[in-house]
Motif scaffolding. Structure first.
Motif, short mmCIF file in Angstrom:
data_model
loop_
_atom_site.label_atom_id
_atom_site.label_comp_id
_atom_site.label_asym_id
_atom_site.label_seq_id
_atom_site.Cartn_x
_atom_site.Cartn_y
_atom_site.Cartn_z
N TYR A 1 -4.33 6.84 2.62
CA TYR A 1 -3.94 7.58 1.42
C TYR A 1 -4.46 9.02 1.42
CZ TYR A 1 -3.19 8.55 -3.57
OH TYR A 1 -2.78 9.09 -4.76
N THR B 1 -9.25 6.64 2.16
CA THR B 1 -8.57 6.97 0.90
C THR B 1 -8.75 8.44 0.54
OG1 THR B 1 -10.53 6.25 -0.34
CG2 THR B 1 -8.74 4.63 -0.03
N VAL C 1 -7.23 9.32 -6.37
CA VAL C 1 -7.63 8.06 -5.74
C VAL C 1 -7.94 6.98 -6.76
CG1 VAL C 1 -9.35 6.94 -4.27
CG2 VAL C 1 -8.45 9.19 -3.65
N ASN C 2 -8.82 7.27 -7.68
CA ASN C 2 -9.34 6.23 -8.58
C ASN C 2 -8.43 5.92 -9.76
OD1 ASN C 2 -11.71 5.93 -7.02
ND2 ASN C 2 -12.63 7.70 -8.04
N TYR D 1 -4.07 5.72 -7.36
CA TYR D 1 -3.84 4.88 -6.19
C TYR D 1 -4.55 3.53 -6.28
CZ TYR D 1 -4.10 3.21 -1.36
OH TYR D 1 -4.03 2.44 -0.24
N LYS D 2 -5.85 3.53 -6.53
CA LYS D 2 -6.58 2.26 -6.56
C LYS D 2 -6.12 1.38 -7.73
CE LYS D 2 -10.75 3.56 -4.04
NZ LYS D 2 -12.23 3.65 -4.04
N LYS D 3 -5.82 2.01 -8.82
CA LYS D 3 -5.30 1.26 -9.97
C LYS D 3 -3.99 0.57 -9.61
CE LYS D 3 -3.44 1.98 -14.63
NZ LYS D 3 -3.17 3.00 -15.67
N ARG E 1 0.83 -1.21 0.00
CA ARG E 1 0.00 0.00 0.00
C ARG E 1 0.86 1.26 0.00
NH1 ARG E 1 -4.26 -2.76 2.61
NH2 ARG E 1 -3.20 -2.66 4.63
N CYS F 1 -2.91 -0.14 -6.53
CA CYS F 1 -3.18 -1.19 -5.53
C CYS F 1 -3.62 -2.48 -6.24
CB CYS F 1 -4.27 -0.74 -4.56
SG CYS F 1 -3.73 0.40 -3.28
N ASP F 2 -4.43 -2.33 -7.26
CA ASP F 2 -4.87 -3.51 -8.02
C ASP F 2 -3.69 -4.20 -8.68
OD1 ASP F 2 -7.47 -2.98 -7.28
OD2 ASP F 2 -8.00 -1.99 -9.18
N TYR G 1 -7.24 -1.43 -0.66
CA TYR G 1 -7.02 0.01 -0.65
C TYR G 1 -6.80 0.57 0.75
CZ TYR G 1 -9.34 -0.79 -5.14
OH TYR G 1 -9.71 -1.28 -6.38
#
Length: 262
Positions: A209, A252, A233-234, A237-239, A86, A241-242, A248
């Motif tokens: 985050y 966030t 975020v979307n 960061y989330k990308k 993370r 993390c995937d 996540y």
């Protein structure tokens, strides 16, 4: 001539380590074991967009050389596996946001020349304060302090940050892991090294985050409905993390910085 059992075991362990290195295996918990070359290339696809200067500059080898520097012990290696993943997703998420997916090495707006934004974190003259919007400092404090920490004269030669990719990544990691008083660091809020005060909790400033966004940008992008906050975020960061196969985590997004004024 006889070797003791402990000496034989030491030699055997060293041999196994050499075999692992030769075969490309990395020690568990190390930065390269968490962010492989393939993951790095997948996350930083913006480097290869037309007109981007980051493609030839931001290399995986330069990142590892910086991350493995003894100056930054704990970066990407603190905590359990999920925590490490993370933190690195957060680091690349925030730096990708300010460089448009690692497309830019130098800031488009260079009004603060010669100390305009450079490198993954876009190092500038900004000085962070946990409870106020970042402001310019006439002493070019970030370049001065980063140079002092890295043993470089970045005041006389700020272009090192945009011409030497290892130095560029080092300044970004320095900014990420350093906490000028009374602030905390992005590294600390992502790895459990920061305990929010009662005032922080009341303002909704909690580990995660979202808090790194607040530290880096003074809270001006804490509103979840803003396009910038959603982008951070979307789309990053989330990308990431995937890609790094980790959840996540909590918090966030951060809340409006007006609630956190002293």
């Amino acid at each position: 001539w006889r070797m003791r059992l402990s000496e034989l075991l030491t030699l055997a362990g060293a041999a196994l380590l050499c075999i692992g290195v030769a075969s490309g295996q990395q020690p568990a918990g190390s930065v390269p074991s968490t962010v492989t070359r393939e993951a790095f290339d997948s996350m930083l696809g913006g480097r290869n967009m037309s007109g981007c200067e980051g493609g030839a500059f931001y290399t995986y080898d330069a990142f590892l050389a910086a991350a493995n520097s003894s100056v930054f012990r704990g970066f990407g290696t603190t905590g359990d596996d999920a925590t490490r993943r993370r933190e690195l997703a957060a680091f690349f998420g925030q730096t990708s946001f300010v460089t448009t997916g690692y497309c830019y090495v130098k800031a488009v707006n260079r009004a603060s020349a010669p100390y305009y934004g450079r490198g993954p974190i876009q190092l500038t003259t900004y000085v962070r304060n946990l409870h106020s919007v970042s402001v310019y400092n006439r002493s070019e404090d970030n370049y001065r302090q980063a140079g002092r920490a890295l043993g470089l004269d970045l005041l006389r030669n700020p272009d090192l940050v945009s011409t030497d990719p290892v130095v560029a990544f080092k300044t970004a990691i320095w900014f990420w892991t350093t906490a000028p008083a009374p602030s905390t660091s992005c590294h600390a809020v992502m790895t459990g090294g920061w305990t929010p005060s009662a005032q922080d909790r009341e303002a909704g400033l909690l580990p995660g985050y979202g808090m790194t966004t607040y530290i880096l940008n003074g809270g001006t992008e804490c509103n979840q409905t803003s396009a910038a906050a959603q982008d951070r975020v979307n789309n990053y960061y989330k990308k990431y993390c995937d890609i790094l196969q980790v959840g996540y985590g909590d918090n966030t997004f951060c809340q409006n910085d007006e609630l956190a004024q002293p």
